[in-house]
Design a protein around this motif. Structure first.
Motif, PDB file in Angstrom:
ATOM      1  N   ARG A 391      -9.449  -1.348  -4.048  1.00 55.06           N
ATOM      2  CA  ARG A 391      -9.445  -0.756  -5.384  1.00 55.06           C
ATOM      3  C   ARG A 391      -8.033  -0.794  -5.966  1.00 55.06           C
ATOM      4  O   ARG A 391      -7.076  -0.362  -5.333  1.00 55.06           O
ATOM      5  CB  ARG A 391      -9.942   0.695  -5.339  1.00 55.06           C
ATOM      6  CG  ARG A 391     -10.000   1.349  -6.725  1.00 55.06           C
ATOM      7  CD  ARG A 391     -10.473   2.783  -6.643  1.00 55.06           C
ATOM      8  NE  ARG A 391     -11.852   2.894  -6.208  1.00 55.06           N
ATOM      9  CZ  ARG A 391     -12.908   2.684  -7.003  1.00 55.06           C
ATOM     10  NH1 ARG A 391     -12.714   2.313  -8.262  1.00 55.06           N
ATOM     11  NH2 ARG A 391     -14.126   2.821  -6.534  1.00 55.06           N
ATOM     12  N   LYS A 392      -7.929  -1.289  -7.208  1.00 55.33           N
ATOM     13  CA  LYS A 392      -6.643  -1.306  -7.895  1.00 55.33           C
ATOM     14  C   LYS A 392      -6.452  -0.033  -8.713  1.00 55.33           C
ATOM     15  O   LYS A 392      -5.401   0.590  -8.686  1.00 55.33           O
ATOM     16  CB  LYS A 392      -6.549  -2.536  -8.799  1.00 55.33           C
ATOM     17  CG  LYS A 392      -5.215  -2.660  -9.509  1.00 55.33           C
ATOM     18  CD  LYS A 392      -5.172  -3.924 -10.356  1.00 55.33           C
ATOM     19  CE  LYS A 392      -3.822  -4.055 -11.050  1.00 55.33           C
ATOM     20  NZ  LYS A 392      -3.766  -5.266 -11.923  1.00 55.33           N
ATOM     21  N   VAL A 412     -10.486 -10.606  -9.431  1.00 57.60           N
ATOM     22  CA  VAL A 412     -10.280  -9.267  -9.969  1.00 57.60           C
ATOM     23  C   VAL A 412     -11.399  -8.966 -10.958  1.00 57.60           C
ATOM     24  O   VAL A 412     -11.624  -9.732 -11.897  1.00 57.60           O
ATOM     25  CB  VAL A 412      -8.911  -9.140 -10.668  1.00 57.60           C
ATOM     26  CG1 VAL A 412      -8.750  -7.736 -11.260  1.00 57.60           C
ATOM     27  CG2 VAL A 412      -7.780  -9.436  -9.691  1.00 57.60           C
ATOM     28  N   LEU A 413     -12.116  -7.849 -10.715  1.00 56.47           N
ATOM     29  CA  LEU A 413     -13.207  -7.429 -11.595  1.00 56.47           C
ATOM     30  C   LEU A 413     -12.816  -6.132 -12.288  1.00 56.47           C
ATOM     31  O   LEU A 413     -12.218  -5.244 -11.687  1.00 56.47           O
ATOM     32  CB  LEU A 413     -14.496  -7.189 -10.802  1.00 56.47           C
ATOM     33  CG  LEU A 413     -15.062  -8.343  -9.974  1.00 56.47           C
ATOM     34  CD1 LEU A 413     -16.406  -7.930  -9.385  1.00 56.47           C
ATOM     35  CD2 LEU A 413     -15.208  -9.601 -10.797  1.00 56.47           C
ATOM     36  N   LYS A 414     -13.215  -6.022 -13.550  1.00 54.88           N
ATOM     37  CA  LYS A 414     -12.902  -4.825 -14.323  1.00 54.88           C
ATOM     38  C   LYS A 414     -14.132  -4.404 -15.122  1.00 54.88           C
ATOM     39  O   LYS A 414     -14.737  -5.216 -15.804  1.00 54.88           O
ATOM     40  CB  LYS A 414     -11.732  -5.091 -15.275  1.00 54.88           C
ATOM     41  CG  LYS A 414     -11.254  -3.852 -16.014  1.00 54.88           C
ATOM     42  CD  LYS A 414      -9.980  -4.165 -16.790  1.00 54.88           C
ATOM     43  CE  LYS A 414      -9.423  -2.906 -17.448  1.00 54.88           C
ATOM     44  NZ  LYS A 414      -8.142  -3.182 -18.163  1.00 54.88           N
ATOM     45  N   ARG A 440      -3.234  -5.552   0.995  1.00 56.82           N
ATOM     46  CA  ARG A 440      -3.895  -4.568   1.855  1.00 56.82           C
ATOM     47  C   ARG A 440      -2.937  -3.437   2.209  1.00 56.82           C
ATOM     48  O   ARG A 440      -3.301  -2.257   2.173  1.00 56.82           O
ATOM     49  CB  ARG A 440      -4.406  -5.269   3.113  1.00 56.82           C
ATOM     50  CG  ARG A 440      -5.283  -4.366   3.988  1.00 56.82           C
ATOM     51  CD  ARG A 440      -5.666  -5.050   5.292  1.00 56.82           C
ATOM     52  NE  ARG A 440      -6.441  -6.252   5.067  1.00 56.82           N
ATOM     53  CZ  ARG A 440      -6.057  -7.479   5.437  1.00 56.82           C
ATOM     54  NH1 ARG A 440      -4.879  -7.636   6.047  1.00 56.82           N
ATOM     55  NH2 ARG A 440      -6.834  -8.513   5.228  1.00 56.82           N
ATOM     56  N   GLU A 441      -1.702  -3.796   2.537  1.00 56.57           N
ATOM     57  CA  GLU A 441      -0.709  -2.773   2.889  1.00 56.57           C
ATOM     58  C   GLU A 441      -0.368  -1.895   1.694  1.00 56.57           C
ATOM     59  O   GLU A 441      -0.189  -0.685   1.827  1.00 56.57           O
ATOM     60  CB  GLU A 441       0.557  -3.459   3.412  1.00 56.57           C
ATOM     61  CG  GLU A 441       0.357  -4.122   4.772  1.00 56.57           C
ATOM     62  CD  GLU A 441       1.502  -5.027   5.153  1.00 56.57           C
ATOM     63  OE1 GLU A 441       2.449  -5.137   4.330  1.00 56.57           O
ATOM     64  OE2 GLU A 441       1.453  -5.634   6.246  1.00 56.57           O
ATOM     65  N   ALA A 442      -0.303  -2.501   0.508  1.00 55.08           N
ATOM     66  CA  ALA A 442      -0.014  -1.719  -0.695  1.00 55.08           C
ATOM     67  C   ALA A 442      -1.134  -0.713  -0.972  1.00 55.08           C
ATOM     68  O   ALA A 442      -0.875   0.428  -1.386  1.00 55.08           O
ATOM     69  CB  ALA A 442       0.170  -2.660  -1.889  1.00 55.08           C
ATOM     70  N   MET A 443      -2.368  -1.124  -0.743  1.00 52.94           N
ATOM     71  CA  MET A 443      -3.492  -0.230  -0.945  1.00 52.94           C
ATOM     72  C   MET A 443      -3.444   0.954   0.034  1.00 52.94           C
ATOM     73  O   MET A 443      -3.756   2.090  -0.306  1.00 52.94           O
ATOM     74  CB  MET A 443      -4.820  -0.978  -0.792  1.00 52.94           C
ATOM     75  CG  MET A 443      -5.115  -1.994  -1.884  1.00 52.94           C
ATOM     76  SD  MET A 443      -5.194  -1.292  -3.552  1.00 52.94           S
ATOM     77  CE  MET A 443      -3.663  -1.976  -4.249  1.00 52.94           C
ATOM     78  N   LYS A 444      -3.045   0.638   1.274  1.00 57.26           N
ATOM     79  CA  LYS A 444      -2.951   1.707   2.290  1.00 57.26           C
ATOM     80  C   LYS A 444      -1.888   2.722   1.903  1.00 57.26           C
ATOM     81  O   LYS A 444      -2.083   3.933   2.029  1.00 57.26           O
ATOM     82  CB  LYS A 444      -2.623   1.091   3.655  1.00 57.26           C
ATOM     83  CG  LYS A 444      -3.789   0.338   4.299  1.00 57.26           C
ATOM     84  CD  LYS A 444      -3.359  -0.212   5.656  1.00 57.26           C
ATOM     85  CE  LYS A 444      -4.501  -0.958   6.329  1.00 57.26           C
ATOM     86  NZ  LYS A 444      -4.092  -1.548   7.629  1.00 57.26           N
ATOM     87  N   ARG A 445      -0.736   2.237   1.419  1.00 60.57           N
ATOM     88  CA  ARG A 445       0.334   3.149   1.019  1.00 60.57           C
ATOM     89  C   ARG A 445      -0.093   3.996  -0.172  1.00 60.57           C
ATOM     90  O   ARG A 445       0.236   5.179  -0.246  1.00 60.57           O
ATOM     91  CB  ARG A 445       1.597   2.336   0.669  1.00 60.57           C
ATOM     92  CG  ARG A 445       2.293   1.734   1.875  1.00 60.57           C
ATOM     93  CD  ARG A 445       3.706   1.271   1.511  1.00 60.57           C
ATOM     94  NE  ARG A 445       3.696   0.242   0.470  1.00 60.57           N
ATOM     95  CZ  ARG A 445       3.600  -1.059   0.734  1.00 60.57           C
ATOM     96  NH1 ARG A 445       3.504  -1.483   1.981  1.00 60.57           N
ATOM     97  NH2 ARG A 445       3.617  -1.932  -0.259  1.00 60.57           N
ATOM     98  N   LEU A 446      -0.834   3.353  -1.089  1.00 61.68           N
ATOM     99  CA  LEU A 446      -1.303   4.112  -2.266  1.00 61.68           C
ATOM    100  C   LEU A 446      -2.255   5.224  -1.877  1.00 61.68           C
ATOM    101  O   LEU A 446      -2.148   6.357  -2.355  1.00 61.68           O
ATOM    102  CB  LEU A 446      -1.979   3.119  -3.253  1.00 61.68           C
ATOM    103  CG  LEU A 446      -2.525   3.739  -4.549  1.00 61.68           C
ATOM    104  CD1 LEU A 446      -1.372   4.329  -5.365  1.00 61.68           C
ATOM    105  CD2 LEU A 446      -3.246   2.677  -5.371  1.00 61.68           C
ATOM    106  N   ARG A 447      -3.181   4.909  -0.942  1.00 62.99           N
ATOM    107  CA  ARG A 447      -4.138   5.947  -0.494  1.00 62.99           C
ATOM    108  C   ARG A 447      -3.421   7.057   0.245  1.00 62.99           C
ATOM    109  O   ARG A 447      -3.770   8.231   0.126  1.00 62.99           O
ATOM    110  CB  ARG A 447      -5.202   5.276   0.396  1.00 62.99           C
ATOM    111  CG  ARG A 447      -6.244   4.488  -0.355  1.00 62.99           C
ATOM    112  CD  ARG A 447      -7.462   4.180   0.512  1.00 62.99           C
ATOM    113  NE  ARG A 447      -7.115   3.299   1.614  1.00 62.99           N
ATOM    114  CZ  ARG A 447      -7.215   1.973   1.553  1.00 62.99           C
ATOM    115  NH1 ARG A 447      -7.619   1.388   0.453  1.00 62.99           N
ATOM    116  NH2 ARG A 447      -6.891   1.213   2.588  1.00 62.99           N
TER     117      ARG A 447
END
Length: 450
Positions: A391-392, A412-414, A440-447
């Motif tokens: 998720r972005k 990318v879907l919007k 993937r790592e950026a998403m983990k840090r965001l969560r």
């Protein structure tokens, strides 16, 4: 194309286009106008649906079997006469309520009906062949047909030589009027260069006359006209349809009822019809329908239209007129390119599973990711079904997957629309494994930060 080439069956896609037209009753030829002819079969003053259907069916048979005008007219004339649609009769104009004495069936009207439908169907079929072979033959040459006399404005276009995807062909792709026999010749680079150097054969060349007898020799005088290799400035004329009040602009010399590219119009109509059917179909049928779109000339034409205007769509040119840009976006529209699973649609918060690509996104794709061609989109459905979803933001998701060759892809879907009833593909391109790991790592840090 020349009249002598008309007999003979039409390609299957052109025949399907003609058969798929809806019936449209009209008292006056102006009741059905412009692009409407691409999806509506009509004959002025033929107000009975059963006769209109019979006429369409007879023309479809003529197209499929390569019947000449004489063959077709001998079949349809008795049917029209039997149903009372022949000669001069009284009819009520539904627009005014007045009774008029009007010409129904006649030999001249049969010729108009036959030739107009034959030429438009064949032109639509030829456009599809042009799109399939434009890689090896990327140029079109405007040629005059075999008429004894030619419209002066059409003579001015003779020898026009432009790339297949030049937007000019959206305005003057023949036929360009009732009785017009102009056609386009598709040529390769070598022929284009030869025409540019030596000229294009002149269709208006007269017959050779024997000086002793004063009679034609049967040979035509060989003459050439310069090839016009630059996009022309086409003066536009304003037309007002007095039946509907619609205002239309068409290039000078092009009849407003023919001021479109029948092949492009066919694709737009097919696209719109498919979109409506897909929205109402069950999942299995909808996915199959989308796959047919992606694996058909419909996608090729959509991308070609976007490619012709990509600088405007992607805002890579200076001094963009926003009103003109909006007209381009509206004229190209959008296209179904995938059908997401229920779970994926629900994850992004969309009420539809149909994934579309807008003209704007298509233009940006062509500028930023020119390696993604029409064939690449055949992998999109599989990527969305099996890929890793990240998720972005609340409206946007990123899907990483692979195609059959193992290449990594990013989609990318919007979701959009007031009621979350639209779902768009905003980008689709190849990535390396490193980009995927970083995402993937950026998403983990965001969560973790929430």
């Amino acid at each position: 194309m020349p009249e002598t080439r008309m007999p003979g069956p039409v390609p299957k896609d052109a025949l399907a286009y003609f058969k798929d037209k809806d019936l449209r009753v009209g008292f006056d030829h102006r009741d059905v106008w412009g692009d409407e002819h691409a999806h509506a079969f009509t004959v002025a003053k033929m107000t009975k649906l059963d006769l209109l259907q019979a006429t369409q069916d007879s023309l479809a048979d003529a197209l499929e079997n390569g019947e000449t005008f004489r063959d077709w007219s001998e079949r349809i004339k008795p049917e029209m006469a039997k149903r009372g649609w022949w000669g001069v009769k009284e009819q009520i104009d539904p627009l005014t309520g007045e009774s008029q004495r009007v010409q129904l069936g006649s030999p001249a009207r049969l010729k108009t009906i036959y030739r107009a439908n034959m030429r438009s169907a064949r032109a639509a079929g030829q456009w599809q062949r042009i799109q399939r072979t434009k890689e090896s033959r990327p140029f079109l040459v405007y040629r005059l047909g075999p008429s004894e006399e030619h419209r002066a404005d059409h003579v001015e276009l003779q020898g026009l030589t432009l790339p297949v995807d030049d937007p000019t062909w959206g305005q003057i792709y023949p036929p360009n009027g009732y009785g017009c026999k102009c056609w386009v010749e598709q040529v390769d680079q070598a022929t284009r260069d030869q025409y540019a150097a030596d000229g294009v054969p002149d269709a208006t060349a007269s017959q050779e006359i024997d000086p002793e007898t004063g009679q034609p020799t049967g040979r035509r005088i060989t003459r050439r006209v310069p090839a016009q290799t630059s996009r022309p400035n086409l003066p536009r004329k304003r037309y007002v349809n007095k039946r509907t009040g619609e205002v239309q602009y068409a290039p000078q010399g092009v009849h407003p009822a023919w001021a479109n590219n029948s092949g492009q119009a066919r694709v737009r109509v097919l696209r719109e019809a498919l979109s409506r059917k897909i929205e109402t179909a069950d999942q299995q049928l909808a996915r199959a329908a989308v796959n047919r779109v992606v694996d058909s000339p419909v996608l090729d034409q959509f991308l070609a239209d976007a490619d012709a205007h990509k600088a405007v769509l992607a805002r890579t040119t200076d001094h963009i007129d926003e009103a003109s840009r909006r007209r381009v976006i509206d004229s190209i529209g959008d296209l179904p390119v995938a059908y997401a699973d229920r779970e994926l649609a629900a994850y992004v918060g969309s009420k539809t599973q149909l994934v579309r690509m807008s003209a704007e996104s298509a233009g940006k794709q062509l500028v930023r990711h020119p390696d993604i061609d029409a064939a690449s989109y055949q992998s999109l459905d599989e990527v969305l079904a099996t890929g890793e979803v990240l998720r972005k933001d609340i409206r946007t998701i990123i899907v990483f997957g692979s195609d059959s060759s193992g290449a990594h892809l990013r989609a990318v879907l919007k979701r959009a629309g007031k009621n979350n009833n639209e779902l768009f593909l905003t980008t689709f391109h190849r990535v390396d494994e490193g980009r995927r790991k970083k995402a993937r790592e950026a998403m983990k840090r965001l969560r973790a930060s929430r």
